[in-house]
Design an enzyme around this catalytic site. Structure first.
Site, mmCIF file in Angstrom:
data_model
loop_
_atom_site.group_PDB
_atom_site.id
_atom_site.type_symbol
_atom_site.label_atom_id
_atom_site.label_comp_id
_atom_site.label_asym_id
_atom_site.label_seq_id
_atom_site.Cartn_x
_atom_site.Cartn_y
_atom_site.Cartn_z
ATOM 1 N N GLY A 83 17.366 130.691 -32.292
ATOM 2 C CA GLY A 83 17.607 129.284 -32.603
ATOM 3 C C GLY A 83 17.728 128.454 -31.326
ATOM 4 O O GLY A 83 18.281 128.923 -30.322
ATOM 5 N N MET B 163 24.584 138.035 -34.964
ATOM 6 C CA MET B 163 25.910 138.665 -34.969
ATOM 7 C C MET B 163 26.551 138.479 -36.348
ATOM 8 O O MET B 163 27.776 138.575 -36.493
ATOM 9 C CB MET B 163 26.794 138.074 -33.875
ATOM 10 C CG MET B 163 26.224 138.356 -32.476
ATOM 11 S SD MET B 163 27.455 138.379 -31.165
ATOM 12 C CE MET B 163 28.125 136.746 -31.298
ATOM 13 N N GLY B 164 25.725 138.224 -37.365
ATOM 14 C CA GLY B 164 26.255 138.092 -38.718
ATOM 15 C C GLY B 164 26.865 136.724 -38.957
ATOM 16 O O GLY B 164 26.590 135.771 -38.234
ATOM 17 N N GLY C 47 20.892 128.369 -40.481
ATOM 18 C CA GLY C 47 20.133 128.498 -39.230
ATOM 19 C C GLY C 47 19.450 129.869 -39.179
ATOM 20 O O GLY C 47 18.248 129.972 -38.902
ATOM 21 N N HIS C 48 20.211 130.921 -39.488
ATOM 22 C CA HIS C 48 19.625 132.272 -39.506
ATOM 23 C C HIS C 48 18.559 132.381 -40.595
ATOM 24 O O HIS C 48 17.519 133.017 -40.408
ATOM 25 C CB HIS C 48 20.714 133.323 -39.766
ATOM 26 C CG HIS C 48 21.793 133.369 -38.745
ATOM 27 N ND1 HIS C 48 23.092 133.028 -39.027
ATOM 28 C CD2 HIS C 48 21.778 133.724 -37.429
ATOM 29 C CE1 HIS C 48 23.839 133.179 -37.942
ATOM 30 N NE2 HIS C 48 23.069 133.584 -36.967
ATOM 31 N N MET D 188 24.684 123.978 -37.237
ATOM 32 C CA MET D 188 25.219 125.174 -37.905
ATOM 33 C C MET D 188 25.533 126.250 -36.881
ATOM 34 O O MET D 188 24.763 126.485 -35.949
ATOM 35 C CB MET D 188 24.220 125.681 -38.928
ATOM 36 C CG MET D 188 24.146 124.747 -40.097
ATOM 37 S SD MET D 188 23.574 125.571 -41.569
ATOM 38 C CE MET D 188 23.553 124.183 -42.679
ATOM 39 N N HIS E 126 24.126 131.949 -41.685
ATOM 40 C CA HIS E 126 24.096 130.602 -42.262
ATOM 41 C C HIS E 126 22.641 130.141 -42.315
ATOM 42 O O HIS E 126 21.721 130.912 -41.963
ATOM 43 C CB HIS E 126 24.976 129.656 -41.442
ATOM 44 C CG HIS E 126 24.690 129.703 -39.958
ATOM 45 N ND1 HIS E 126 23.503 129.260 -39.420
ATOM 46 C CD2 HIS E 126 25.423 130.162 -38.914
ATOM 47 C CE1 HIS E 126 23.531 129.417 -38.112
ATOM 48 N NE2 HIS E 126 24.678 129.975 -37.778
HETATM 49 O O1 PAF Z 1 22.736 134.547 -30.804
HETATM 50 C C1 PAF Z 1 23.376 135.559 -31.169
HETATM 51 O O2 PAF Z 1 23.813 135.664 -32.314
HETATM 52 C C2 PAF Z 1 23.605 136.687 -30.194
HETATM 53 O O3 PAF Z 1 23.851 136.201 -28.909
HETATM 54 C C3 PAF Z 1 22.481 137.720 -30.175
HETATM 55 C C4 PAF Z 1 21.162 137.146 -29.689
HETATM 56 C C5 PAF Z 1 22.295 138.297 -31.568
HETATM 57 C C6 PAF Z 1 22.838 138.873 -29.227
HETATM 58 O O4 PAF Z 1 24.022 139.493 -29.620
#
Ligand code: PAF
Length: 282
Positions: A149, A31-32, A37-38, A186, A35
Site C-alpha cells: 500500500g 501483519m493481519g 486497504g489489504h 485505513m 482492512h
Molecule cells: O506493511 C506491513 O504490514 C509490514 O511491514 C510487512 C510488509 C507485512 C512486513 O512485516
C-alpha cells in the site's frame, strides 16, 4: 475457499506445482488486522491474473522497537481469514515466530540512506526488520507479483530498492491509499484510537489535502507547505508531530522546492497511536 497454512513445508506443497509450471503467484504480505486497504491489494492480485494469491499474516517482532506496540498489535486470525476469503485470496500463510525465526537465526538485511529518513529516523531498526522479513517471505512464497500500500510509502521504496539491489525476481505493485469515508487512511493501528483521537486524527488528511490544493494552485516552496500542514495538524490538541516532509519520490531526500513528482509525508502521534499518511504531488 481459502486455505490456511502455518508452516513453510505446507505452503510449499501448495505452491510447488505452480512454480514448476511457471504459473505466477501473487503475494500480499501483511501483519493481519486486515482492512479494506489489504482487501484492495488482494483483489488487485486476483485481477492481475495471478494463478494463486497468497496473503501472509505475521506480526513480525523484528520490526518493532523496544517500547513499541508489538504485544498490543491487534491479532485476529479467524477474522483475517474471513476477510481474505471474501477478497478471493487462495491461501493465508500464518507462520509462528519460531517458524520464521528458528533458533540460531542470525542474518538480517540492512539498507543505507533510505532507511535513515522519515519513519526510519524515528524508529531505529524498523526497516531492518521489515526488509529481513520481506526477503524471507519472498524466498518462501517466490511470488511473481507482490502488492503493497502507498500509505507505507517509505516501506514501498525501501523494498523496491532491495528488490533491485539484490536482483529479486518479483514485480512490486504499490496501490493507492484506501481511506475511511471521512478521509482517515485505513491502518490496522486505527483500532487503538479512542473516539476523541479518532476525530482529531482527521487533521492528517485535511492537512495533506490542503497542501495538495496549494501545490495545484502553484505553491512550490516546501517550507511554506510544511508550515501550512503544521498549522492544520496543530488544530488537534493531542497531535505530536514526528515529521512533516516534502521528499523526492525515489531518494526520499528532502526537497526545498517542488519541481516534479514529490511526496509529502507526515507522521504524528495521537495519544499512544502513531499514524502516517502521505500524498503524491506533481
Ligand atoms: O506493511 C506491513 O504490514 C509490514 O511491514 C510487512 C510488509 C507485512 C512486513 O512485516
Amino acid at each position: 475457499m481459502v486455505r490456511v497454512v502455518h508452516t513453510i513445508a505446507e505452503l510449499h506443497k501448495i505452491l510447488s506445482p505452480l512454480w514448476r509450471k511457471g504459473d505466477p503467484v501473487g503475494f500480499v504480505p501483511t501483519m493481519g488486522a486486515l482492512h479494506d486497504g489489504h482487501v484492495s491489494l488482494m483483489k488487485q492480485a486476483k485481477a492481475d491474473g495471478n494463478a494463486l494469491v497468497v496473503a501472509s499474516v505475521f506480526v513480525n517482532p523484528l520490526q518493532f522497537g523496544s517500547g513499541e506496540d508489538y504485544d498490543e498489535y491487534p491479532r485476529d486470525l479467524n477474522g483475517d481469514v474471513k476477510v481474505a476469503r471474501d477478497a478471493h485470496a487462495d491461501v493465508v500463510f500464518a507462520p509462528s515466530v519460531a517458524e520464521m525465526y528458528p533458533r540460531g537465526f542470525l542474518t538480517y538485511v540492512d539498507q543505507d540512506k533510505l532507511t535513515d529518513k522519515l519513519c526510519g529516523a524515528h524508529r531505529p531498526g524498523h526497516f531492518r526488520g521489515v526488509l529481513t522479513v520481506v526477503l524471507k517471505l519472498f524466498n518462501v512464497v517466490r511470488p511473481a507479483h507482490a502488492y503493497f500500500g502507498q500509505k507505507d510509502y517509505q516501506q514501498a521504496v525501501v523494498i523496491q530498492r532491495m528488490a533491485t539491489d539484490l536482483n529479486l525476481d518479483v514485480k512490486l505493485h504499490v496501490m493507492p491509499i484506501i481511506r475511511e469515508p471521512d478521509g482517515l487512511a485505513m491502518s490496522s493501528r486505527n483500532v487503538y484510537l479512542g473516539s476523541k483521537h479518532r476525530q482529531e486524527a482527521l487533521v492528517l488528511h485535511q492537512a495533506l489535502s490542503r497542501a495538495n490544493e496549494l501545490v495545484a494552485a502553484g505553491e512550490r516552496n516546501a517550507r511554506k507547505l510544511a508550515g501550512e500542514i503544521r498549522k492544520i495538524i496543530g488544530q488537534s490538541k493531542s497531535a505530536k508531530v514526528d515529521y512533516i516532509s516534502v521528499v523526492h519520490p525515489e531518494t526520499l531526500e528532502d526537497l526545498n522546492d517542488i519541481s516534479g513528482k514529490s511526496v509529502i509525508a507526515v507522521a504524528a502521534r495521537f495519544g499512544k497511536t502513531r499514524l502516517i499518511d502521505n500524498v503524491i504531488v506533481e
